[in-house]
Design a protein around this motif. Structure first.
Motif, PDB file in Angstrom:
ATOM      1  N   ASP A 118       0.848  -1.191   0.000  1.00 33.70           N
ATOM      2  CA  ASP A 118       0.000   0.000   0.000  1.00 33.70           C
ATOM      3  C   ASP A 118       0.886   1.246   0.000  1.00 33.70           C
ATOM      4  O   ASP A 118       1.544   1.539   0.996  1.00 33.70           O
ATOM      5  CB  ASP A 118      -0.915   0.014   1.236  1.00 33.70           C
ATOM      6  CG  ASP A 118      -1.896   1.159   1.164  1.00 33.70           C
ATOM      7  OD1 ASP A 118      -2.962   1.001   0.561  1.00 33.70           O
ATOM      8  OD2 ASP A 118      -1.562   2.255   1.678  1.00 33.70           O
ATOM      9  N   PHE A 119       0.901   1.946  -1.135  1.00 30.90           N
ATOM     10  CA  PHE A 119       1.749   3.146  -1.251  1.00 30.90           C
ATOM     11  C   PHE A 119       1.081   4.352  -0.626  1.00 30.90           C
ATOM     12  O   PHE A 119      -0.146   4.489  -0.678  1.00 30.90           O
ATOM     13  CB  PHE A 119       1.980   3.496  -2.730  1.00 30.90           C
ATOM     14  CG  PHE A 119       2.761   2.463  -3.489  1.00 30.90           C
ATOM     15  CD1 PHE A 119       4.040   2.111  -3.087  1.00 30.90           C
ATOM     16  CD2 PHE A 119       2.221   1.856  -4.616  1.00 30.90           C
ATOM     17  CE1 PHE A 119       4.774   1.174  -3.793  1.00 30.90           C
ATOM     18  CE2 PHE A 119       2.947   0.911  -5.324  1.00 30.90           C
ATOM     19  CZ  PHE A 119       4.215   0.561  -4.913  1.00 30.90           C
ATOM     20  N   GLU A 120       1.912   5.244  -0.090  1.00 24.06           N
ATOM     21  CA  GLU A 120       1.450   6.604   0.205  1.00 24.06           C
ATOM     22  C   GLU A 120       2.226   7.516  -0.731  1.00 24.06           C
ATOM     23  O   GLU A 120       3.371   7.206  -1.113  1.00 24.06           O
ATOM     24  CB  GLU A 120       1.698   6.985   1.657  1.00 24.06           C
ATOM     25  CG  GLU A 120       0.931   6.150   2.663  1.00 24.06           C
ATOM     26  CD  GLU A 120      -0.565   6.059   2.416  1.00 24.06           C
ATOM     27  OE1 GLU A 120      -1.173   7.064   2.002  1.00 24.06           O
ATOM     28  OE2 GLU A 120      -1.125   4.966   2.615  1.00 24.06           O
ATOM     29  N   ALA A 121       1.580   8.615  -1.086  1.00 24.55           N
ATOM     30  CA  ALA A 121       2.183   9.504  -2.082  1.00 24.55           C
ATOM     31  C   ALA A 121       1.969  10.957  -1.694  1.00 24.55           C
ATOM     32  O   ALA A 121       1.065  11.268  -0.898  1.00 24.55           O
ATOM     33  CB  ALA A 121       1.541   9.240  -3.444  1.00 24.55           C
ATOM     34  N   THR A 122       2.777  11.847  -2.278  1.00 27.74           N
ATOM     35  CA  THR A 122       2.582  13.281  -2.034  1.00 27.74           C
ATOM     36  C   THR A 122       1.179  13.660  -2.500  1.00 27.74           C
ATOM     37  O   THR A 122       0.646  13.072  -3.455  1.00 27.74           O
ATOM     38  CB  THR A 122       3.599  14.119  -2.842  1.00 27.74           C
ATOM     39  OG1 THR A 122       3.547  13.699  -4.210  1.00 27.74           O
ATOM     40  CG2 THR A 122       5.011  13.949  -2.311  1.00 27.74           C
ATOM     41  N   MET A 124      -2.182  16.954  -2.216  1.00 26.94           N
ATOM     42  CA  MET A 124      -2.706  18.239  -1.745  1.00 26.94           C
ATOM     43  C   MET A 124      -4.140  17.981  -1.305  1.00 26.94           C
ATOM     44  O   MET A 124      -4.701  16.921  -1.619  1.00 26.94           O
ATOM     45  CB  MET A 124      -2.689  19.251  -2.896  1.00 26.94           C
ATOM     46  CG  MET A 124      -1.276  19.517  -3.378  1.00 26.94           C
ATOM     47  SD  MET A 124      -1.265  20.419  -4.912  1.00 26.94           S
ATOM     48  CE  MET A 124      -1.681  22.050  -4.319  1.00 26.94           C
ATOM     49  N   ASN A 127      -6.341  17.542  -4.954  1.00 26.01           N
ATOM     50  CA  ASN A 127      -5.314  17.211  -5.951  1.00 26.01           C
ATOM     51  C   ASN A 127      -5.755  17.698  -7.333  1.00 26.01           C
ATOM     52  O   ASN A 127      -6.786  17.239  -7.831  1.00 26.01           O
ATOM     53  CB  ASN A 127      -5.096  15.690  -6.007  1.00 26.01           C
ATOM     54  CG  ASN A 127      -4.513  15.162  -4.705  1.00 26.01           C
ATOM     55  OD1 ASN A 127      -3.579  15.723  -4.163  1.00 26.01           O
ATOM     56  ND2 ASN A 127      -5.083  14.075  -4.203  1.00 26.01           N
ATOM     57  N   HIS A 133       1.769  12.697  -8.481  1.00 24.04           N
ATOM     58  CA  HIS A 133       1.989  12.051  -7.176  1.00 24.04           C
ATOM     59  C   HIS A 133       3.346  11.369  -7.184  1.00 24.04           C
ATOM     60  O   HIS A 133       3.730  10.748  -8.169  1.00 24.04           O
ATOM     61  CB  HIS A 133       0.929  10.963  -6.931  1.00 24.04           C
ATOM     62  CG  HIS A 133      -0.441  11.492  -6.693  1.00 24.04           C
ATOM     63  ND1 HIS A 133      -0.850  12.015  -5.497  1.00 24.04           N
ATOM     64  CD2 HIS A 133      -1.517  11.554  -7.519  1.00 24.04           C
ATOM     65  CE1 HIS A 133      -2.110  12.379  -5.578  1.00 24.04           C
ATOM     66  NE2 HIS A 133      -2.546  12.120  -6.803  1.00 24.04           N
ATOM     67  N   PHE A 169      -1.270  19.100   4.714  1.00 24.18           N
ATOM     68  CA  PHE A 169      -2.376  18.156   4.533  1.00 24.18           C
ATOM     69  C   PHE A 169      -1.856  16.719   4.376  1.00 24.18           C
ATOM     70  O   PHE A 169      -2.384  15.772   4.974  1.00 24.18           O
ATOM     71  CB  PHE A 169      -3.201  18.546   3.289  1.00 24.18           C
ATOM     72  CG  PHE A 169      -4.247  17.518   2.942  1.00 24.18           C
ATOM     73  CD1 PHE A 169      -5.450  17.482   3.633  1.00 24.18           C
ATOM     74  CD2 PHE A 169      -4.018  16.563   1.949  1.00 24.18           C
ATOM     75  CE1 PHE A 169      -6.411  16.515   3.342  1.00 24.18           C
ATOM     76  CE2 PHE A 169      -4.967  15.598   1.656  1.00 24.18           C
ATOM     77  CZ  PHE A 169      -6.170  15.579   2.344  1.00 24.18           C
ATOM     78  N   THR A 174      -1.234  11.200   6.143  1.00 28.40           N
ATOM     79  CA  THR A 174      -0.442   9.959   6.121  1.00 28.40           C
ATOM     80  C   THR A 174       0.388   9.726   7.384  1.00 28.40           C
ATOM     81  O   THR A 174       0.897   8.625   7.588  1.00 28.40           O
ATOM     82  CB  THR A 174       0.545   9.981   4.931  1.00 28.40           C
ATOM     83  OG1 THR A 174       1.457  11.081   5.126  1.00 28.40           O
ATOM     84  CG2 THR A 174      -0.161  10.151   3.610  1.00 28.40           C
ATOM     85  N   HIS A 277      -4.412   5.545   6.323  1.00 29.85           N
ATOM     86  CA  HIS A 277      -3.535   6.273   5.393  1.00 29.85           C
ATOM     87  C   HIS A 277      -2.063   6.240   5.780  1.00 29.85           C
ATOM     88  O   HIS A 277      -1.251   6.933   5.164  1.00 29.85           O
ATOM     89  CB  HIS A 277      -3.993   7.730   5.176  1.00 29.85           C
ATOM     90  CG  HIS A 277      -5.406   7.830   4.698  1.00 29.85           C
ATOM     91  ND1 HIS A 277      -5.798   7.383   3.462  1.00 29.85           N
ATOM     92  CD2 HIS A 277      -6.531   8.280   5.315  1.00 29.85           C
ATOM     93  CE1 HIS A 277      -7.090   7.584   3.320  1.00 29.85           C
ATOM     94  NE2 HIS A 277      -7.565   8.115   4.439  1.00 29.85           N
TER      95      HIS A 277
END
Ligand code: AMP
Ligand code: MG
Length: 325
Positions: A118-122, A124, A127, A133, A169, A174, A277
Protein backbone atom coordinates in the motif's frame (compact mmCIF):
# COMPACT_ATOMS: atom_id res chain seq x y z
CA UNK A 1 -67.87 -41.57 -28.43
CA UNK A 2 -67.51 -42.43 -24.74
CA UNK A 3 -64.39 -44.50 -25.56
CA UNK A 4 -62.84 -41.51 -27.36
CA UNK A 5 -63.48 -39.20 -24.41
CA UNK A 6 -61.93 -41.74 -22.01
CA UNK A 7 -58.91 -42.13 -24.35
CA UNK A 8 -58.33 -38.34 -24.69
CA UNK A 9 -58.79 -37.89 -20.91
CA UNK A 10 -56.29 -40.68 -20.25
CA UNK A 11 -53.74 -39.13 -22.58
CA UNK A 12 -54.13 -35.73 -20.91
CA UNK A 13 -53.66 -37.42 -17.51
CA UNK A 14 -50.50 -39.27 -18.64
CA UNK A 15 -48.98 -36.12 -20.19
CA UNK A 16 -49.75 -34.11 -17.07
CA UNK A 17 -48.02 -36.74 -14.94
CA UNK A 18 -44.98 -36.74 -17.25
CA UNK A 19 -44.82 -32.93 -17.18
CA UNK A 20 -44.97 -32.86 -13.40
CA UNK A 21 -42.36 -35.59 -12.91
CA UNK A 22 -39.87 -33.94 -15.31
CA UNK A 23 -40.31 -30.27 -14.61
CA UNK A 24 -41.38 -29.82 -11.03
CA UNK A 25 -38.35 -31.27 -9.26
CA UNK A 26 -35.99 -29.04 -11.21
CA UNK A 27 -38.15 -26.01 -10.46
CA UNK A 28 -38.21 -26.87 -6.77
CA UNK A 29 -34.45 -27.23 -6.67
CA UNK A 30 -34.13 -24.08 -8.72
CA UNK A 31 -35.83 -22.15 -5.92
CA UNK A 32 -33.15 -23.26 -3.54
CA UNK A 33 -30.29 -22.25 -5.76
CA UNK A 34 -28.44 -19.05 -5.22
CA UNK A 35 -24.98 -20.21 -5.95
CA UNK A 36 -24.01 -19.22 -9.49
CA UNK A 37 -20.90 -21.37 -9.32
CA UNK A 38 -22.87 -24.51 -8.56
CA UNK A 39 -25.45 -23.95 -11.26
CA UNK A 40 -22.70 -23.44 -13.88
CA UNK A 41 -20.89 -26.57 -12.83
CA UNK A 42 -24.08 -28.65 -12.95
CA UNK A 43 -24.76 -27.52 -16.52
CA UNK A 44 -27.77 -25.37 -15.70
CA UNK A 45 -31.12 -25.98 -14.13
CA UNK A 46 -32.78 -29.35 -14.49
CA UNK A 47 -29.71 -30.95 -16.12
CA UNK A 48 -27.98 -34.12 -14.96
CA UNK A 49 -26.77 -33.18 -11.52
CA UNK A 50 -23.93 -34.50 -9.53
CA UNK A 51 -25.63 -35.64 -6.28
CA UNK A 52 -23.07 -33.74 -4.19
CA UNK A 53 -23.69 -30.48 -6.04
CA UNK A 54 -27.41 -31.06 -5.78
CA UNK A 55 -27.07 -31.51 -2.03
CA UNK A 56 -24.96 -28.34 -1.88
CA UNK A 57 -27.66 -26.40 -3.71
CA UNK A 58 -30.22 -27.56 -1.18
CA UNK A 59 -27.94 -26.62 1.71
CA UNK A 60 -27.36 -23.17 0.22
CA UNK A 61 -31.12 -22.73 -0.09
CA UNK A 62 -31.57 -23.64 3.56
CA UNK A 63 -28.86 -21.16 4.58
CA UNK A 64 -30.58 -18.45 2.52
CA UNK A 65 -33.74 -18.98 4.52
CA UNK A 66 -31.97 -18.74 7.90
CA UNK A 67 -31.86 -15.46 9.80
CA UNK A 68 -28.59 -13.91 10.95
CA UNK A 69 -28.81 -15.34 14.49
CA UNK A 70 -29.44 -18.87 13.19
CA UNK A 71 -26.42 -18.62 10.90
CA UNK A 72 -24.31 -17.20 13.73
CA UNK A 73 -25.30 -20.08 16.02
CA UNK A 74 -24.47 -22.64 13.35
CA UNK A 75 -21.04 -21.05 12.83
CA UNK A 76 -20.46 -21.11 16.59
CA UNK A 77 -21.36 -24.82 16.72
CA UNK A 78 -18.81 -25.43 13.97
CA UNK A 79 -16.19 -23.34 15.84
CA UNK A 80 -16.00 -20.86 12.98
CA UNK A 81 -15.61 -17.07 13.11
CA UNK A 82 -18.96 -15.50 14.05
CA UNK A 83 -18.20 -11.81 13.41
CA UNK A 84 -19.52 -10.01 10.36
CA UNK A 85 -22.69 -8.83 8.67
CA UNK A 86 -25.40 -11.26 7.52
CA UNK A 87 -24.06 -11.68 3.96
CA UNK A 88 -20.58 -12.45 5.27
CA UNK A 89 -21.85 -15.04 7.77
CA UNK A 90 -24.00 -16.77 5.15
CA UNK A 91 -21.13 -16.91 2.66
CA UNK A 92 -18.84 -18.29 5.38
CA UNK A 93 -21.29 -21.09 6.23
CA UNK A 94 -21.88 -21.94 2.56
CA UNK A 95 -18.14 -22.06 1.94
CA UNK A 96 -17.70 -24.36 4.91
CA UNK A 97 -20.19 -26.90 3.52
CA UNK A 98 -18.78 -26.53 0.03
CA UNK A 99 -15.30 -27.40 1.32
CA UNK A 100 -16.68 -30.28 3.40
CA UNK A 101 -18.65 -31.85 0.59
CA UNK A 102 -16.42 -31.35 -2.42
CA UNK A 103 -13.46 -33.63 -2.91
CA UNK A 104 -10.01 -32.47 -1.71
CA UNK A 105 -8.99 -32.11 -5.38
CA UNK A 106 -11.30 -29.14 -5.72
CA UNK A 107 -9.69 -27.04 -2.97
CA UNK A 108 -8.57 -23.72 -4.45
CA UNK A 109 -5.07 -23.39 -5.76
CA UNK A 110 -3.10 -21.08 -3.54
CA UNK A 111 -0.08 -18.85 -3.72
CA UNK A 112 2.39 -19.62 -0.95
CA UNK A 113 2.90 -15.94 -0.11
CA UNK A 114 1.09 -12.67 -0.61
CA UNK A 115 3.10 -9.48 -0.96
CA UNK A 116 0.66 -6.93 0.42
CA UNK A 117 1.49 -3.40 -0.73
CA UNK A 118 0.00 0.00 0.00
CA UNK A 119 1.75 3.15 -1.25
CA UNK A 120 1.45 6.60 0.20
CA UNK A 121 2.18 9.50 -2.08
CA UNK A 122 2.58 13.28 -2.03
CA UNK A 123 -0.77 15.03 -2.20
CA UNK A 124 -2.71 18.24 -1.75
CA UNK A 125 -6.06 18.75 -0.14
CA UNK A 126 -7.63 19.11 -3.59
CA UNK A 127 -5.31 17.21 -5.95
CA UNK A 128 -5.37 19.01 -9.35
CA UNK A 129 -6.03 16.57 -12.24
CA UNK A 130 -2.43 16.89 -13.51
CA UNK A 131 -0.84 16.53 -10.06
CA UNK A 132 2.24 14.34 -10.21
CA UNK A 133 1.99 12.05 -7.18
CA UNK A 134 5.32 10.75 -5.93
CA UNK A 135 5.59 7.65 -3.77
CA UNK A 136 6.74 8.56 -0.25
CA UNK A 137 6.10 5.26 1.57
CA UNK A 138 6.75 1.76 0.21
CA UNK A 139 5.64 -1.00 2.60
CA UNK A 140 5.38 -4.70 1.74
CA UNK A 141 4.10 -7.42 4.05
CA UNK A 142 5.06 -11.00 3.31
CA UNK A 143 2.01 -13.06 4.31
CA UNK A 144 2.14 -16.83 4.48
CA UNK A 145 -1.21 -17.95 3.02
CA UNK A 146 -1.19 -21.21 4.99
CA UNK A 147 -0.61 -19.74 8.47
CA UNK A 148 -1.77 -16.18 7.61
CA UNK A 149 1.21 -14.93 9.60
CA UNK A 150 3.13 -11.87 8.42
CA UNK A 151 6.51 -13.56 8.14
CA UNK A 152 8.51 -10.50 7.21
CA UNK A 153 8.15 -6.98 5.93
CA UNK A 154 9.93 -4.44 3.81
CA UNK A 155 9.49 -0.80 4.69
CA UNK A 156 11.01 2.40 3.41
CA UNK A 157 10.03 6.02 3.05
CA UNK A 158 11.07 7.69 -0.23
CA UNK A 159 12.34 11.22 -0.75
CA UNK A 160 10.18 13.04 -3.33
CA UNK A 161 11.99 15.20 -5.89
CA UNK A 162 9.29 17.03 -7.89
CA UNK A 163 7.59 18.35 -4.76
CA UNK A 164 10.23 17.82 -2.07
CA UNK A 165 8.20 19.74 0.53
CA UNK A 166 5.23 17.78 1.86
CA UNK A 167 2.02 19.75 2.28
CA UNK A 168 0.69 19.98 5.85
CA UNK A 169 -2.38 18.16 4.53
CA UNK A 170 -0.22 15.23 3.31
CA UNK A 171 1.56 14.94 6.66
CA UNK A 172 -1.75 15.06 8.53
CA UNK A 173 -3.30 12.46 6.21
CA UNK A 174 -0.44 9.96 6.12
CA UNK A 175 1.45 10.68 9.35
CA UNK A 176 4.61 11.05 7.24
CA UNK A 177 6.75 14.03 8.31
CA UNK A 178 9.20 16.12 6.30
CA UNK A 179 12.04 14.67 8.39
CA UNK A 180 11.07 11.08 7.51
CA UNK A 181 11.25 11.72 3.77
CA UNK A 182 14.28 14.01 3.92
CA UNK A 183 16.45 11.24 5.29
CA UNK A 184 14.97 8.54 3.03
CA UNK A 185 16.49 7.33 -0.26
CA UNK A 186 14.95 8.43 -3.56
CA UNK A 187 12.51 6.08 -5.31
CA UNK A 188 14.92 4.31 -7.75
CA UNK A 189 17.10 3.24 -4.82
CA UNK A 190 14.07 2.08 -2.80
CA UNK A 191 12.85 0.02 -5.75
CA UNK A 192 16.23 -1.66 -6.03
CA UNK A 193 16.11 -2.46 -2.31
CA UNK A 194 12.59 -3.85 -2.75
CA UNK A 195 13.66 -6.17 -5.57
CA UNK A 196 16.70 -7.36 -3.58
CA UNK A 197 14.51 -8.01 -0.56
CA UNK A 198 12.00 -9.97 -2.67
CA UNK A 199 14.82 -12.13 -4.09
CA UNK A 200 16.10 -12.77 -0.55
CA UNK A 201 12.61 -14.10 0.31
CA UNK A 202 12.74 -16.55 -2.61
CA UNK A 203 10.82 -14.49 -5.19
CA UNK A 204 11.65 -15.69 -8.70
CA UNK A 205 13.54 -18.78 -7.45
CA UNK A 206 10.74 -21.10 -8.50
CA UNK A 207 10.21 -22.95 -5.23
CA UNK A 208 7.40 -20.74 -3.85
CA UNK A 209 4.51 -18.96 -5.52
CA UNK A 210 4.07 -15.25 -4.78
CA UNK A 211 1.33 -12.78 -5.64
CA UNK A 212 1.18 -9.05 -5.06
CA UNK A 213 -2.01 -7.95 -3.29
CA UNK A 214 -3.40 -4.41 -3.07
CA UNK A 215 -6.58 -2.57 -2.16
CA UNK A 216 -7.78 -1.73 -5.67
CA UNK A 217 -5.80 -0.97 -8.84
CA UNK A 218 -4.54 2.55 -7.98
CA UNK A 219 -1.34 1.59 -6.23
CA UNK A 220 0.01 0.00 -9.40
CA UNK A 221 -1.70 1.81 -12.27
CA UNK A 222 -1.37 5.27 -10.81
CA UNK A 223 1.33 5.61 -8.20
CA UNK A 224 3.88 3.01 -9.33
CA UNK A 225 3.29 3.47 -13.05
CA UNK A 226 3.61 7.27 -12.90
CA UNK A 227 6.61 7.08 -10.58
CA UNK A 228 8.49 4.77 -12.96
CA UNK A 229 7.62 6.93 -15.97
CA UNK A 230 8.86 10.02 -14.19
CA UNK A 231 12.08 8.33 -13.03
CA UNK A 232 12.66 6.86 -16.52
CA UNK A 233 12.89 3.31 -15.22
CA UNK A 234 11.08 0.33 -16.73
CA UNK A 235 7.93 -0.73 -14.93
CA UNK A 236 9.06 -3.65 -12.71
CA UNK A 237 7.91 -7.05 -13.83
CA UNK A 238 6.75 -8.42 -10.43
CA UNK A 239 4.12 -5.68 -10.22
CA UNK A 240 2.57 -6.20 -13.65
CA UNK A 241 -0.26 -8.27 -12.18
CA UNK A 242 -1.81 -8.39 -8.77
CA UNK A 243 -4.69 -9.50 -6.57
CA UNK A 244 -7.22 -6.70 -6.21
CA UNK A 245 -8.50 -7.58 -2.73
CA UNK A 246 -11.35 -5.07 -2.93
CA UNK A 247 -12.68 -6.71 -6.09
CA UNK A 248 -12.55 -10.18 -4.55
CA UNK A 249 -14.27 -8.89 -1.43
CA UNK A 250 -17.14 -7.37 -3.44
CA UNK A 251 -17.63 -10.47 -5.59
CA UNK A 252 -17.29 -12.98 -2.80
CA UNK A 253 -19.40 -11.55 0.02
CA UNK A 254 -21.70 -9.26 -2.00
CA UNK A 255 -22.26 -7.07 1.06
CA UNK A 256 -24.11 -3.77 0.88
CA UNK A 257 -21.58 -2.06 3.12
CA UNK A 258 -19.16 -0.55 0.56
CA UNK A 259 -15.56 -1.44 -0.16
CA UNK A 260 -13.44 1.27 1.46
CA UNK A 261 -10.94 -0.33 3.83
CA UNK A 262 -12.87 0.63 6.96
CA UNK A 263 -16.15 -0.47 5.37
CA UNK A 264 -14.81 -3.90 4.41
CA UNK A 265 -13.46 -4.36 7.93
CA UNK A 266 -16.79 -3.27 9.42
CA UNK A 267 -18.64 -5.83 7.27
CA UNK A 268 -16.33 -8.47 8.70
CA UNK A 269 -17.03 -7.21 12.24
CA UNK A 270 -13.47 -5.89 12.56
CA UNK A 271 -11.99 -2.48 13.37
CA UNK A 272 -9.12 -0.73 11.59
CA UNK A 273 -5.85 -1.41 13.39
CA UNK A 274 -3.45 1.57 13.50
CA UNK A 275 -3.70 4.85 11.59
CA UNK A 276 -5.68 5.00 8.32
CA UNK A 277 -3.54 6.27 5.39
CA UNK A 278 -0.30 5.13 6.99
CA UNK A 279 1.04 2.80 4.28
CA UNK A 280 2.19 0.13 6.71
CA UNK A 281 -1.04 0.18 8.75
CA UNK A 282 -3.17 0.15 5.60
CA UNK A 283 -1.18 -2.89 4.41
CA UNK A 284 -1.72 -4.65 7.76
CA UNK A 285 -5.46 -4.15 7.42
CA UNK A 286 -5.53 -5.25 3.78
CA UNK A 287 -3.69 -8.39 4.89
CA UNK A 288 -6.33 -9.01 7.59
CA UNK A 289 -9.10 -8.78 4.97
CA UNK A 290 -7.19 -11.03 2.56
CA UNK A 291 -6.66 -13.54 5.38
CA UNK A 292 -10.37 -13.56 6.19
CA UNK A 293 -11.22 -14.11 2.52
CA UNK A 294 -8.84 -17.07 2.37
CA UNK A 295 -10.26 -18.57 5.58
CA UNK A 296 -13.79 -18.15 4.26
CA UNK A 297 -12.89 -20.13 1.12
CA UNK A 298 -12.35 -17.38 -1.48
CA UNK A 299 -9.92 -18.34 -4.21
CA UNK A 300 -7.75 -15.26 -3.92
CA UNK A 301 -6.18 -15.29 -7.37
CA UNK A 302 -4.51 -12.62 -9.50
CA UNK A 303 -7.40 -10.73 -11.07
CA UNK A 304 -5.86 -7.57 -12.58
CA UNK A 305 -2.86 -6.63 -14.67
CA UNK A 306 -1.28 -3.59 -16.28
CA UNK A 307 -1.03 -3.41 -20.05
CA UNK A 308 0.61 -0.27 -21.46
CA UNK A 309 -0.41 1.64 -18.38
CA UNK A 310 -3.99 0.44 -18.49
CA UNK A 311 -5.62 -1.87 -16.00
CA UNK A 312 -7.12 -5.03 -17.45
CA UNK A 313 -8.95 -7.87 -15.74
CA UNK A 314 -7.23 -11.24 -15.56
CA UNK A 315 -9.68 -14.09 -16.02
CA UNK A 316 -8.61 -17.46 -14.64
CA UNK A 317 -8.67 -20.61 -16.78
CA UNK A 318 -11.18 -22.10 -14.35
CA UNK A 319 -13.54 -19.13 -14.69
CA UNK A 320 -13.18 -19.26 -18.50
CA UNK A 321 -14.02 -22.96 -18.53
CA UNK A 322 -17.01 -22.49 -16.25
CA UNK A 323 -18.47 -19.70 -18.42
CA UNK A 324 -17.93 -21.63 -21.67
CA UNK A 325 -19.79 -24.72 -20.35
P1 AMP B 1 -4.48 5.62 0.80
O1 AMP B 1 -3.84 4.32 0.43
O2 AMP B 1 -5.95 5.61 0.84
O3 AMP B 1 -3.91 6.08 2.08
O4 AMP B 1 -4.11 6.68 -0.31
C1 AMP B 1 -2.90 6.68 -0.98
C2 AMP B 1 -2.56 8.08 -1.38
O5 AMP B 1 -3.67 8.68 -2.07
C3 AMP B 1 -2.26 9.02 -0.23
O6 AMP B 1 -0.94 8.93 0.22
C4 AMP B 1 -2.53 10.36 -0.91
O7 AMP B 1 -1.47 10.73 -1.76
C5 AMP B 1 -3.73 10.08 -1.77
N1 AMP B 1 -4.96 10.36 -1.02
C6 AMP B 1 -5.70 9.50 -0.31
N2 AMP B 1 -6.76 10.10 0.25
C7 AMP B 1 -6.66 11.41 -0.11
C8 AMP B 1 -7.46 12.57 0.14
N3 AMP B 1 -8.55 12.53 0.88
N4 AMP B 1 -7.07 13.74 -0.41
C9 AMP B 1 -5.97 13.82 -1.18
N5 AMP B 1 -5.18 12.76 -1.46
C10 AMP B 1 -5.51 11.57 -0.94
MG1 MG C 1 -2.65 3.86 2.17
Amino acid sequence: MLNEIVLVGGLIFVFTLLYLSFLLPSKMIGNDEDDKENSTKTGGRGGDRDPVLRELSLTNGQINRMNKEEVRQKLEELHLETRGVKEVLKKRLKSYYKKEKLSPNSTPERYDFLLVIDFEATCMEENPPDFQHEIIEFPILLVNTETLIVEDQFHSYCKPTINPKLTPFCTKLTGITQKMVDKAPEFPQVLEDVLDWMSSKGYGMGHSRFAVATDGPWDMCRFLYQQCLYCGIPYPRPFRKWINVKKHFANFYQTKGGTKLEEMLASLGLKFEGKPHSGRDDAVNIARIAGRLIQDGCELRVNECLNNGRVEPVVSQRAKLASSN
